[in-house]
Design an enzyme around this catalytic site. Structure first.
Site, PDB file in Angstrom:
ATOM      1  N   GLY A  64      74.705  73.634  48.095  1.00 37.41           N
ATOM      2  CA  GLY A  64      73.410  73.123  48.549  1.00 37.41           C
ATOM      3  C   GLY A  64      72.647  74.235  49.236  1.00 37.41           C
ATOM      4  N   HIS A  65      71.331  74.046  49.355  1.00 34.22           N
ATOM      5  CA  HIS A  65      70.490  75.081  49.977  1.00 34.22           C
ATOM      6  C   HIS A  65      70.806  75.212  51.464  1.00 34.22           C
ATOM      7  CE1 HIS A  65      67.978  71.956  51.844  1.00 34.22           C
ATOM      8  NE2 HIS A  65      68.176  71.293  50.726  1.00 34.22           N
ATOM      9  N   ASN A  66      70.280  76.255  52.114  1.00 39.16           N
ATOM     10  CA  ASN A  66      70.447  76.400  53.572  1.00 39.16           C
ATOM     11  C   ASN A  66      69.818  75.177  54.234  1.00 39.16           C
ATOM     12  OD1 ASN A  66      69.869  79.750  52.965  1.00 39.16           O
ATOM     13  ND2 ASN A  66      71.673  79.089  54.067  1.00 39.16           N
ATOM     14  N   GLY A  67      70.547  74.576  55.149  1.00 39.86           N
ATOM     15  CA  GLY A  67      70.005  73.405  55.840  1.00 39.86           C
ATOM     16  C   GLY A  67      70.204  72.104  55.068  1.00 39.86           C
ATOM     17  N   SER A  68      71.011  72.111  54.004  1.00 38.56           N
ATOM     18  CA  SER A  68      71.196  70.890  53.217  1.00 38.56           C
ATOM     19  C   SER A  68      72.240  69.964  53.830  1.00 38.56           C
ATOM     20  CB  SER A  68      71.608  71.239  51.787  1.00 38.56           C
ATOM     21  OG  SER A  68      72.848  71.914  51.795  1.00 38.56           O
ATOM     22  N   GLY A  69      72.964  70.464  54.839  1.00 40.74           N
ATOM     23  CA  GLY A  69      73.948  69.623  55.506  1.00 40.74           C
ATOM     24  C   GLY A  69      75.401  70.006  55.218  1.00 40.74           C
ATOM     25  N   LYS A  70      75.601  71.060  54.430  1.00 42.69           N
ATOM     26  CA  LYS A  70      76.958  71.469  54.061  1.00 42.69           C
ATOM     27  C   LYS A  70      77.824  71.781  55.278  1.00 42.69           C
ATOM     28  CE  LYS A  70      76.001  75.262  51.866  1.00 42.69           C
ATOM     29  NZ  LYS A  70      74.613  75.628  52.000  1.00 42.69           N
ATOM     30  N   SER A  71      77.298  72.655  56.133  1.00 42.85           N
ATOM     31  CA  SER A  71      78.106  73.097  57.260  1.00 42.85           C
ATOM     32  C   SER A  71      78.269  71.998  58.303  1.00 42.85           C
ATOM     33  CB  SER A  71      77.497  74.337  57.907  1.00 42.85           C
ATOM     34  OG  SER A  71      77.579  75.403  57.006  1.00 42.85           O
ATOM     35  N   GLU A  78      81.807  79.042  53.689  1.00 45.67           N
ATOM     36  CA  GLU A  78      81.229  80.306  53.223  1.00 45.67           C
ATOM     37  C   GLU A  78      82.122  81.494  53.602  1.00 45.67           C
ATOM     38  OE1 GLU A  78      77.038  80.885  53.516  1.00 45.67           O
ATOM     39  OE2 GLU A  78      76.710  78.753  53.820  1.00 45.67           O
TER      40      GLU A  78
END
Lengths: 289, 279
Positions: free
Chosen positions: B40-47, B166
């Protein structure tokens, strides 16, 4: 502004028990307007070179010529401000260096440090924020309320506002998603063209190097392993692969095609379009021998 | 492979002082022994998702179950024994002054008896091929070596699940391969589940399953073939299309006969060779 490194050697903590040779016999010419990529493993000397480009480090042997200034080990350098003003470095994760209350103040900090008046610095800040693709209303916000991608752009704007002739980028896209990466790289390429900058890109990414740079320098164990245009560099990628470096996907795929088909394509392809055309030609040529 | 080890049910979360939800009504399961890539893009909630899995943050709404245990402030310490995390920056993860001290740190924290500890330090460093470096100082290691030591520290605790946030993004290509190969071996030898949060689509293409996050929501889940059929839609989500798929598309557009969009370069080359010979 031309920069040239001539047989540069650098030893960290020279003449101490901790002495360590970081780079040796490094000669690189960066004529005004060049887009140069420097590639190599961690520890290959990339960052040491970078710090010579605006005289943060002085070579222990050889010399660095920056515009009309000559930086050597022999004499203590005075008035390096002029160099620092003209060679802007965007360090890795530059957003970690934001510190002011507002974006505007943060961007103005650099130029004002170099004697630009506050009014002029504000004009520059407005120009720079647009150049990095953000809107002016962000100027009054705190940099710490922004997203990671925006913070990085603000930090870059701070370097652009110094209006350097040479811009040095240390892994400028680390940690960004593919879209963010492409946007930032395209932005630097556009600035490079529009403002006739010299650009030095220090990166792990062979993809970026092959797409954007006119010249590539490959560093290995503190020495220049190879230099040339992307096509020259990737004409025989085997050596790079042996060093454990990536080659661009297009180059790697061309190699696989050539191995499987037992024939060389007409040229070293750098872009997907070129490679598609060459494979089409291969099919038109008819039966394999 | 159908026993779920992680169940996430209708989870929503927002950070303090933020108006926007970082995660909105997210539900999915992770199966025992699978390699799941979350993209997902940066800020998509992955982390954020990674932080919730490990109880560094707790959902505002919804429920997380790990290994059959509900994740709450009471159970978080038990659950952390089940999940090992490896983060992005290798330099931020070293606590010990030598490689073996670093690996021992987590074990000491968990009160593992000394003899057992010595054995586990040795065997986990061996499994990441770093047993030659026991007394080295961390700053003498390459990025890939540091990440492998971080992994050894995690493995020593024998978790069921390993989360890579990451973990290879700051490494050069050789380091990246070293780390991924190590994890693949460990996963097979120890029946572990791997959750890899990544921007690297080549890596995601090798996962068993992929989850695509977008703006805090689960956008799509599926096997790599399904996900990469989304094609331009992925670019719209701030992601990219893996090289072999791009190449297949462009060649097809030129009229070169290909049955599908290939996910691996080898498959694509083989197919090209076959259709070339059959002409």
């Amino acid at each position: 502004m031309d920069i040239s490194l001539q047989q540069v050697e650098y030893r960290y903590q020279a003449n101490s028990p901790f002495e360590r040779l970081a780079i040796q016999n490094v000669s690189i010419d960066i004529p005004s307007g060049t887009y140069l990529a420097i590639i190599g493993h961690t520890g290959s000397g990339k960052s040491t070179i970078l710090q010579h480009l605006n005289a943060i480090l002085r070579p222990t042997e050889g010399k660095v010529v920056i515009g009309d200034r000559e930086v050597t080990n022999a004499k203590k350098q005075k008035n390096l401000k002029e160099i620092r003003k003209r060679v802007g470095i965007v360090f890795q994760f530059p957003e970690h260096q934001l510190f002011e209350e507002t974006v505007e103040k943060d961007i103005c900090f650099g130029p004002m440090n170099f004697g630009v008046s506050e009014a002029d610095a504000k004009v520059r800040a407005r120009r720079a924020i647009k150049q990095v693709g953000l809107s002016e209303d962000i100027l009054q916000k705190s940099p710490f309320d922004l997203s990671g991608g925006q913070m990085r752009r603000v930090a870059i704007a701070g370097v652009l506002a110094m209006e350097p002739d040479v811009i040095v980028l240390d892994e400028p896209t680390a940690g960004l998603d593919p879209r963010g990466r492409k946007e930032i790289m395209d932005m630097f390429y556009q600035l490079h063209k529009e403002r006739n900058l010299s650009t030095v890109l220090v990166t792990h990414s062979m993809e970026d190097a092959s797409q954007y740079a006119d010249q590539i320098v490959i560093m290995h164990q503190g020495q220049v392993y190879k230099k040339g245009t992307p096509r020259e560099i990737f004409y025989s990628p085997e050596g790079l692969i042996e060093l454990g470096l990536d080659v661009p996907e297009v180059v790697r795929f061309q190699q696989k095609i050539e191995e499987t088909f037992g024939t060389k394509l007409a040229k070293t392809c750098i872009t997907l379009d070129e490679l598609t055309d060459e494979i089409e030609q291969l099919f038109k040529r008819g039966e394999p021998k | 492979m159908n026993n779920s080890v992680v169940k996430i049910e209708n989870v929503s979360f927002k950070y303090e002082g933020q108006e926007q939800y970082a995660l909105k009504d997210v539900s999915f399961q992770i199966y025992d022994g699978e390699w799941l890539a979350i993209v997902g893009h940066n800020g998509s909630g992955k982390s954020t998702l990674a932080k919730l899995l490990n109880g560094l943050q707790f959902p505002e709404e919804g429920r997380i179950q790990i290994g059959g245990i509900d994740l709450t402030e009471e159970t978080v310490w038990d659950i952390r024994k089940l999940i090992g995390m490896v983060f992005q920056n290798p330099d931020n993860q070293f606590v010990g002054t030598t490689v073996q001290d670093d690996v021992a740190f987590g074990l000491e924290n968990n009160g593992i008896p000394r003899e057992d500890m010595v054995e586990r330090v040795q065997s986990s460093l061996k499994s990441v091929k770093m047993e030659q470096f026991l007394d080295q100082e961390p700053h003498h290691l390459s990025g890939g070596q540091k990440q492998r030591v971080a992994i050894a520290g995690v493995i020593a605790l024998r978790p069921k699940i390993i989360v890579l946030d990451e973990a290879t993004s700051m490494l050069d290509p050789r380091g990246r391969e070293e780390v991924l190969d190590t994890i693949r071996e460990l996963k097979n030898d120890h029946q572990m589940t791997v959750i890899s949060i990544t921007h690297d689509l080549e890596e995601a293409a090798k996962a068993d399953r992929i989850i695509v996050m977008n703006g805090g929501e689960l956008y799509r889940e599926g096997i790599p073939e399904e996900i990469f059929q989304m094609d331009e839609e992925l670019v719209g989500l701030g992601l990219d299309i893996p090289f072999p798929v791009k190449m297949s598309k462009m060649l097809k557009a030129k009229g070169i006969p290909l049955n599908k969009h290939y996910l691996s370069e080898e498959e694509l080359v083989t197919q090209l060779w076959t259709s070339h010979s059959n002409k």
